[in-house]
Scaffold this motif. Structure first.
Motif, short mmCIF file in Angstrom:
data_model
loop_
_atom_site.label_atom_id
_atom_site.label_comp_id
_atom_site.label_asym_id
_atom_site.label_seq_id
_atom_site.Cartn_x
_atom_site.Cartn_y
_atom_site.Cartn_z
N UNK A 131 -63.70 -26.90 95.85
CA UNK A 131 -63.53 -26.72 97.29
C UNK A 131 -63.35 -28.05 98.00
N UNK A 132 -64.19 -29.04 97.70
CA UNK A 132 -64.08 -30.32 98.40
C UNK A 132 -62.77 -31.02 98.05
N UNK A 133 -62.27 -30.82 96.83
CA UNK A 133 -61.01 -31.44 96.44
C UNK A 133 -59.84 -30.87 97.21
N UNK A 134 -59.95 -29.65 97.67
CA UNK A 134 -58.85 -29.01 98.40
C UNK A 134 -58.87 -29.33 99.89
N UNK A 135 -59.94 -29.92 100.36
CA UNK A 135 -60.04 -30.27 101.79
C UNK A 135 -59.57 -31.70 101.97
N UNK A 136 -58.25 -31.89 102.00
CA UNK A 136 -57.70 -33.24 101.96
C UNK A 136 -57.84 -34.02 103.26
N UNK A 137 -58.24 -33.35 104.34
CA UNK A 137 -58.46 -34.05 105.61
C UNK A 137 -59.94 -34.35 105.84
N UNK A 138 -60.73 -34.13 104.83
CA UNK A 138 -62.18 -34.27 104.95
C UNK A 138 -62.63 -35.69 104.59
N UNK A 139 -63.52 -36.25 105.41
CA UNK A 139 -64.18 -37.51 105.08
C UNK A 139 -65.59 -37.20 104.61
N UNK A 140 -65.90 -37.62 103.39
CA UNK A 140 -67.21 -37.36 102.81
C UNK A 140 -68.08 -38.60 102.94
N UNK A 141 -69.26 -38.43 103.49
CA UNK A 141 -70.24 -39.51 103.66
C UNK A 141 -71.43 -39.20 102.78
N UNK A 142 -71.81 -40.14 101.93
CA UNK A 142 -73.00 -39.98 101.10
C UNK A 142 -74.03 -41.03 101.45
N UNK A 143 -75.32 -40.65 101.44
CA UNK A 143 -76.35 -41.65 101.70
C UNK A 143 -77.56 -41.40 100.83
N UNK A 144 -78.22 -42.50 100.50
CA UNK A 144 -79.43 -42.43 99.69
C UNK A 144 -80.37 -43.54 100.13
N UNK A 145 -81.57 -43.51 99.59
CA UNK A 145 -82.59 -44.49 99.93
C UNK A 145 -83.95 -43.93 99.58
N UNK A 146 -84.94 -44.79 99.52
CA UNK A 146 -86.29 -44.34 99.18
C UNK A 146 -86.98 -43.65 100.33
N UNK A 147 -86.59 -43.97 101.55
CA UNK A 147 -87.17 -43.31 102.72
C UNK A 147 -86.14 -43.32 103.84
N UNK A 148 -86.26 -42.35 104.73
CA UNK A 148 -85.39 -42.30 105.90
C UNK A 148 -84.07 -41.57 105.69
N UNK A 149 -83.86 -40.99 104.50
CA UNK A 149 -82.57 -40.36 104.21
C UNK A 149 -82.25 -39.22 105.17
N UNK A 150 -83.18 -38.29 105.29
CA UNK A 150 -82.91 -37.09 106.08
C UNK A 150 -82.73 -37.41 107.55
N UNK A 151 -83.59 -38.26 108.09
CA UNK A 151 -83.46 -38.64 109.49
C UNK A 151 -82.14 -39.34 109.75
N UNK A 152 -81.76 -40.27 108.88
CA UNK A 152 -80.50 -40.98 109.07
C UNK A 152 -79.32 -40.05 108.90
N UNK A 153 -79.42 -39.11 107.97
CA UNK A 153 -78.37 -38.10 107.82
C UNK A 153 -78.19 -37.32 109.10
N UNK A 154 -79.31 -36.97 109.74
CA UNK A 154 -79.24 -36.25 111.01
C UNK A 154 -78.56 -37.09 112.08
N UNK A 155 -78.87 -38.38 112.13
CA UNK A 155 -78.24 -39.27 113.12
C UNK A 155 -76.74 -39.37 112.85
N UNK A 156 -76.36 -39.53 111.59
CA UNK A 156 -74.94 -39.62 111.25
C UNK A 156 -74.22 -38.34 111.68
N UNK A 157 -74.84 -37.21 111.40
CA UNK A 157 -74.23 -35.94 111.79
C UNK A 157 -74.02 -35.84 113.29
N UNK A 158 -75.00 -36.28 114.07
CA UNK A 158 -74.87 -36.22 115.52
C UNK A 158 -73.77 -37.14 116.04
N UNK A 159 -73.66 -38.31 115.43
CA UNK A 159 -72.62 -39.25 115.86
C UNK A 159 -71.23 -38.75 115.48
#
Length: 461
Positions: free
Chosen positions: A95-123
């Motif tokens: 599915x993701x391979x067929x969405x050629x106009x999609x920008x995929x953002x990945x994030x990781x870290x020992x802490x703060x991942x979910x909160x930062x993901x939420x901020x990225x989503x809002x922006x």
């Protein structure tokens, strides 16, 4: 999910169609909770230790599901596969391979991942349709599940990546390769699995190794182990922190623990005033801001937008004031030494001139560092001048030992055998000017946080 015929889903997942027409189109969302399934959706049935999803196949169809993806024939339209989890990953990959106009953002870290993901989503939602669901959907189930929420209209897909071993993040990037990757920090979370922070760094760095040369790696300049990952990627590197390509300076905190800072990218600058509590949110919002800039947001728009991001996922630095005046910091979703230290500093800042209480539960997965990790947290609490420490359950007792070893600490330590005992300690002595932090690994302090919240009305700070 993008519309797909049942027969094609079977082909993608290596399964076979049973009890239905292969030409039926799955148009709705993919769900593994039959209560959430919608019309035209695909219900994924897992055979768990306590609950077998296959038993709810009929319920899912009654609720409008087009088909069931599972490991056995349930007598309703579906696709039978050997391993539903692997099938879900295969489906997400296609599915993701067929969405050629999609920008995929990945994030990781020992802490703060979910909160930062939420901020990225809002922006990013300011730039176009964005998928960044609340919660920590960062493992081999939650990751493809999130991917499959993307549709043909989705412009940005924000994916949180967790790891409990070497190769875990690499596996996730093979399902959906990000073009923008963020590494927040490397700490002691899951150190029992990795053996050392260097082992953790090796695993987290798999994200930037997966980025294409046309991509962007956003790295925390203030964490040496993260900054060193610049050599492990072919992508362009943006360092964020007190130095680097996107920086924060002149950081101040108000009486509610909310930070203000000067944001600069070297040629432009602007003043940001956050609406979320905790100085550690500066680093989180910097990382989110760097993602937004990489995705095309104008700098001036970012300065304004950062001041408007808020808490989306529950039990993560959720600050509220009860009608009786007690300020509560509910950060009870999970805990490790780094995130607990950040929460304690926020407590100390917000509780200046007031009485502060920290209810701290056991921090799991620290391995041989379990005793020292808890004691270190206790020492920090005492050094910050926390007035009351309540350690919940036996494994958390070293927190009190660490605090007691700090010369000059005038606070008090209390041991609570369980959450009910911690609630009783709080109930016996709460003042209107108290500031109370509740923090602990998943499920170990949730009852305490819920008890603190229990009121018909709470007023946001």
């Amino acid at each position: 999910m993008i519309p797909l015929p049942l027969g094609e889903i079977a082909e993608i997942t290596g399964g076979r169609v049973t009890g239905g027409d292969p030409s039926v189109i799955v148009t709705g969302p993919v769900e593994y909770d039959s209560r959430k399934i919608g019309p035209g959706g695909l219900f994924v049935a897992f055979a768990g230790e306590k609950v077998d999803g296959h038993d709810f196949a009929g319920v899912a169809i009654e609720r409008g599901a087009a088909a069931v993806l599972g490991s056995r024939d349930t007598g309703v339209p579906g696709v039978v596969v050997e391993d539903p989890l692997a099938a879900l990953a295969a489906l997400a990959r296609v599915v993701v391979a067929r969405l050629d106009k999609l920008t995929v953002v990945g994030l990781t870290g020992s802490s703060g991942k979910t909160t930062t993901k939420d901020y990225i989503g809002q922006l990013l939602s300011r730039l176009g349709p964005t998928v960044a669901p609340a919660g920590s959907l960062n493992n081999e189930l939650g990751f493809p599940y999130t991917v499959l929420q993307a549709t043909g209209q989705t412009r940005f897909l924000v994916l949180e990546m967790g790891a409990r071993g070497i190769g875990h993040i690499r596996y996730l990037t093979e399902i959906a390769q990000p073009s923008i990757g963020v590494v927040l920090n490397v700490g002691a979370a899951h150190i029992g699995e990795f053996g050392s922070v260097e082992g953790t760094a090796q695993a987290k760095g798999e994200l930037v190794e997966a980025l294409p040369s046309s991509g962007t790696a956003i790295l925390n300049a203030d964490d040496p182990l993260v900054a060193a990952m610049a050599s492990r990627t072919a992508a362009a590197v943006v360092l964020v922190g007190t130095s680097g390509g996107l920086t924060a300076s002149d950081i101040t905190l108000d009486s509610s623990g909310r930070a203000s800072y000067r944001l600069s990218d070297g040629s432009r600058s602007g003043d940001v005033r956050l609406s979320v509590a905790g100085e550690h949110q500066v680093a989180n919002t910097l990382a989110a801001g760097a993602v937004a800039l990489a995705a095309g947001m104008e700098f001036g728009d970012l300065v304004a937008a950062l001041g408007e991001v808020g808490i989306v996922s529950g039990r993560r630095m959720d600050v509220f004031t009860r009608p009786d005046g007690i300020v509560v910091i509910d950060d009870s979703y999970n805990a490790n030494p780094s995130s607990t230290a950040a929460a304690l500093r926020a407590l100390a800042s917000m509780g200046s001139g007031k009485r502060t209480t920290a209810v701290l539960g056991y921090m799991a997965e620290l391995g041989e560092f379990e005793m020292s990790g808890h004691a270190e947290v206790g020492r920090l609490a005492a050094e910050l001048g926390v007035d009351r420490l309540i350690a919940v359950a036996g494994e958390a007792r070293p927190i009190l030992d660490g605090a007691a070893g700090v010369a000059g600490w005038r606070g008090t330590g209390h041991f609570a055998a369980d959450q009910a005992a911690a609630i009783e300690i709080l109930h016996q002595d709460l003042h209107a000017d108290d500031v109370v932090l509740v923090k602990g690994s998943r499920y170990r302090t949730w009852d305490v946080a819920d008890w603190m919240r229990r009121s018909e009305e709470v007023q946001p700070t």
